[in-house]
Design a protein around this motif. Structure first.
Motif, PDB file in Angstrom:
ATOM      1  N   THR A  31       0.820  -1.208   0.000  1.00  0.00           N
ATOM      2  CA  THR A  31       0.000   0.000   0.000  1.00  0.00           C
ATOM      3  C   THR A  31       0.859   1.265   0.000  1.00  0.00           C
ATOM      4  O   THR A  31       0.449   2.292  -0.553  1.00  0.00           O
ATOM      5  N   ASP A  32       2.040   1.196   0.600  1.00  0.00           N
ATOM      6  CA  ASP A  32       2.907   2.376   0.633  1.00  0.00           C
ATOM      7  C   ASP A  32       3.353   2.763  -0.766  1.00  0.00           C
ATOM      8  O   ASP A  32       3.449   3.958  -1.094  1.00  0.00           O
ATOM      9  N   ALA A  33       3.658   1.766  -1.611  1.00  0.00           N
ATOM     10  CA  ALA A  33       4.093   2.055  -2.985  1.00  0.00           C
ATOM     11  C   ALA A  33       2.990   2.766  -3.757  1.00  0.00           C
ATOM     12  O   ALA A  33       3.244   3.744  -4.484  1.00  0.00           O
ATOM     13  N   VAL A  34       1.763   2.314  -3.575  1.00  0.00           N
ATOM     14  CA  VAL A  34       0.623   2.937  -4.257  1.00  0.00           C
ATOM     15  C   VAL A  34       0.383   4.341  -3.718  1.00  0.00           C
ATOM     16  O   VAL A  34       0.178   5.295  -4.481  1.00  0.00           O
ATOM     17  N   ARG A  35       0.417   4.475  -2.417  1.00  0.00           N
ATOM     18  CA  ARG A  35       0.156   5.770  -1.794  1.00  0.00           C
ATOM     19  C   ARG A  35       1.181   6.807  -2.240  1.00  0.00           C
ATOM     20  O   ARG A  35       0.827   7.956  -2.575  1.00  0.00           O
ATOM     21  N   LEU A  36       2.446   6.437  -2.261  1.00  0.00           N
ATOM     22  CA  LEU A  36       3.492   7.378  -2.675  1.00  0.00           C
ATOM     23  C   LEU A  36       3.378   7.730  -4.153  1.00  0.00           C
ATOM     24  O   LEU A  36       3.616   8.886  -4.542  1.00  0.00           O
ATOM     25  N   ALA A  37       3.031   6.750  -4.985  1.00  0.00           N
ATOM     26  CA  ALA A  37       2.877   7.021  -6.413  1.00  0.00           C
ATOM     27  C   ALA A  37       1.733   7.990  -6.676  1.00  0.00           C
ATOM     28  O   ALA A  37       1.853   8.926  -7.480  1.00  0.00           O
ATOM     29  N   ILE A  38       0.628   7.795  -5.974  1.00  0.00           N
ATOM     30  CA  ILE A  38      -0.526   8.698  -6.132  1.00  0.00           C
ATOM     31  C   ILE A  38      -0.194  10.088  -5.599  1.00  0.00           C
ATOM     32  O   ILE A  38      -0.604  11.110  -6.175  1.00  0.00           O
ATOM     33  N   ASP A  43       2.859  11.440  -5.531  1.00  0.00           N
ATOM     34  CA  ASP A  43       3.805  12.064  -6.466  1.00  0.00           C
ATOM     35  C   ASP A  43       3.095  12.629  -7.692  1.00  0.00           C
ATOM     36  O   ASP A  43       3.489  13.676  -8.226  1.00  0.00           O
ATOM     37  N   LEU A  44       2.044  11.949  -8.137  1.00  0.00           N
ATOM     38  CA  LEU A  44       1.302  12.400  -9.317  1.00  0.00           C
ATOM     39  C   LEU A  44       0.158  13.344  -8.961  1.00  0.00           C
ATOM     40  O   LEU A  44      -0.546  13.816  -9.859  1.00  0.00           O
ATOM     41  N   ASN A  45      -0.032  13.601  -7.668  1.00  0.00           N
ATOM     42  CA  ASN A  45      -1.071  14.511  -7.185  1.00  0.00           C
ATOM     43  C   ASN A  45      -2.448  14.110  -7.723  1.00  0.00           C
ATOM     44  O   ASN A  45      -3.185  14.924  -8.291  1.00  0.00           O
ATOM     45  N   LEU A  46      -2.809  12.847  -7.499  1.00  0.00           N
ATOM     46  CA  LEU A  46      -4.060  12.329  -8.028  1.00  0.00           C
ATOM     47  C   LEU A  46      -5.188  12.301  -7.001  1.00  0.00           C
ATOM     48  O   LEU A  46      -6.358  12.209  -7.379  1.00  0.00           O
ATOM     49  N   TYR A  47      -4.851  12.389  -5.730  1.00  0.00           N
ATOM     50  CA  TYR A  47      -5.868  12.276  -4.689  1.00  0.00           C
ATOM     51  C   TYR A  47      -6.149  13.636  -4.077  1.00  0.00           C
ATOM     52  O   TYR A  47      -5.228  14.357  -3.688  1.00  0.00           O
ATOM     53  N   HIS A  48      -7.454  13.967  -3.976  1.00  0.00           N
ATOM     54  CA  HIS A  48      -7.839  15.275  -3.459  1.00  0.00           C
ATOM     55  C   HIS A  48      -8.947  15.157  -2.400  1.00  0.00           C
ATOM     56  O   HIS A  48      -9.748  16.081  -2.231  1.00  0.00           O
ATOM     57  N   GLY A  49      -8.993  14.043  -1.697  1.00  0.00           N
ATOM     58  CA  GLY A  49      -9.974  13.862  -0.644  1.00  0.00           C
ATOM     59  C   GLY A  49      -9.501  14.470   0.664  1.00  0.00           C
ATOM     60  O   GLY A  49      -8.367  14.929   0.801  1.00  0.00           O
ATOM     61  N   THR A  50     -10.373  14.476   1.645  1.00  0.00           N
ATOM     62  CA  THR A  50     -10.041  15.048   2.951  1.00  0.00           C
ATOM     63  C   THR A  50      -9.299  14.057   3.840  1.00  0.00           C
ATOM     64  O   THR A  50      -8.342  14.418   4.508  1.00  0.00           O
ATOM     65  N   ALA A  51      -9.741  12.810   3.855  1.00  0.00           N
ATOM     66  CA  ALA A  51      -9.070  11.791   4.667  1.00  0.00           C
ATOM     67  C   ALA A  51      -7.799  11.330   3.966  1.00  0.00           C
ATOM     68  O   ALA A  51      -7.715  11.375   2.732  1.00  0.00           O
ATOM     69  N   PRO A  52      -6.789  10.895   4.692  1.00  0.00           N
ATOM     70  CA  PRO A  52      -5.539  10.429   4.067  1.00  0.00           C
ATOM     71  C   PRO A  52      -5.791   9.215   3.170  1.00  0.00           C
ATOM     72  O   PRO A  52      -6.643   8.370   3.476  1.00  0.00           O
ATOM     73  N   PHE A  53      -5.047   9.114   2.084  1.00  0.00           N
ATOM     74  CA  PHE A  53      -5.150   7.959   1.186  1.00  0.00           C
ATOM     75  C   PHE A  53      -4.267   6.853   1.751  1.00  0.00           C
ATOM     76  O   PHE A  53      -3.046   6.981   1.795  1.00  0.00           O
ATOM     77  N   VAL A  54      -4.903   5.773   2.175  1.00  0.00           N
ATOM     78  CA  VAL A  54      -4.165   4.616   2.695  1.00  0.00           C
ATOM     79  C   VAL A  54      -4.183   3.484   1.680  1.00  0.00           C
ATOM     80  O   VAL A  54      -3.155   2.872   1.387  1.00  0.00           O
ATOM     81  N   HIS A  55      -5.365   3.203   1.134  1.00  0.00           N
ATOM     82  CA  HIS A  55      -5.519   2.198   0.080  1.00  0.00           C
ATOM     83  C   HIS A  55      -6.773   2.551  -0.714  1.00  0.00           C
ATOM     84  O   HIS A  55      -7.467   3.518  -0.398  1.00  0.00           O
ATOM     85  N   ALA A  56      -7.069   1.767  -1.729  1.00  0.00           N
ATOM     86  CA  ALA A  56      -8.151   2.105  -2.658  1.00  0.00           C
ATOM     87  C   ALA A  56      -9.531   1.747  -2.137  1.00  0.00           C
ATOM     88  O   ALA A  56     -10.533   2.041  -2.795  1.00  0.00           O
TER      89      ALA A  56
END
Length: 227
Positions: free
Chosen positions: A101-108, A110-123
């Motif tokens: 999950t860390d690899a996915v979270r860091l990739a998202i 870096d690409l600035n793809l997530y704009h939600g309020t809660a932290p992105f942990v997994h999909a």
């Protein structure tokens, strides 16, 4: 008696989680079990389910009513997660972002793809998460394994084998089917112990298939000792 106690503890825990996806998965598991065991009992299961609804605690019944409420905070919080996951898949559809999950979270991030309020942990969706981590080959392999496994179990349930083997095979297949439905809205593998239990149940299902086919082969019934 031991089985009833174990089931009772599981049902109590299921109710106390207030996880709507898990409740739906449990209903699917029950339906799959009854269908594979004796499909003539399906109408009775539906009737029993309808009669049980008024007996549910108000908190659980009200929680069920929010399943299709898109304004519910638990539901609405998933949309930014799904959007970020889908955009990440579009960026790396074949190779994925890497395991964990860390690899996915860091990739998202870096690409600035997530704009939600809660932290992105997994999909919050097992299928999206597998695709995000392992790419196209990973998700196709996983789906093929699940479909072929459940299909083999459903066929094995119709073979002439012992009551115990048939019961174990059907029970494991029903559990796997329910989990697969639950995973449409949850990422259960975020907890390693749950991941281990999932693959254990899947292996029990395949073992049941193997034993059922072996029994059928000994009786000369088509089915073959494959798998």
């Amino acid at each position: 008696l031991g089985a009833l106690c174990a089931a009772g503890v599981g049902i109590m825990a299921l109710g106390m989680t207030y996880s709507r996806a898990s409740w739906i998965g449990a209903v699917v598991s029950a339906a799959v079990f009854v269908f594979l065991w004796n499909r003539k009992l399906i109408p009775g299961l539906i009737l029993l389910g309808l009669l049980a609804l008024p007996m549910l605690p108000d908190t659980i019944f009200n929680r069920i009513l929010t399943i299709f409420n898109l304004k519910d905070s638990s539901t609405s919080s998933r949309f930014p997660l799904y959007q970020a996951a889908l955009e990440m898949i579009r960026e790396r559809p074949v190779q994925g972002a890497g395991l964990g999950t860390d690899a996915v979270r860091l990739a998202i991030k870096d690409l600035n793809l997530y704009h939600g309020t809660a932290p992105f942990v997994h999909a919050h969706n097992l299928y999206l998460q597998i695709w995000l981590e392992t790419g196209l080959i990973g998700i196709v392999s996983y789906l093929a394994a699940m479909i072929s496994g459940v299909k083999a179990a459903s066929k094995a349930a119709r073979l002439h084998c012992s009551h115990e083997v048939r019961l174990i095979t059907i029970g494991a297949a029903a559990a796997v089917a329910g989990i697969l439905v639950d995973c449409l809205a949850d990422y259960l593998w975020n907890y390693p112990r749950v991941m281990v239990i999932f693959w254990f149940v899947f292996s029990v299902m395949l073992s049941g298939v193997k034993l059922a086919r072996r029994a059928a082969a000994q009786k000369g019934e088509p089915g073959g000792p494959r798998l």
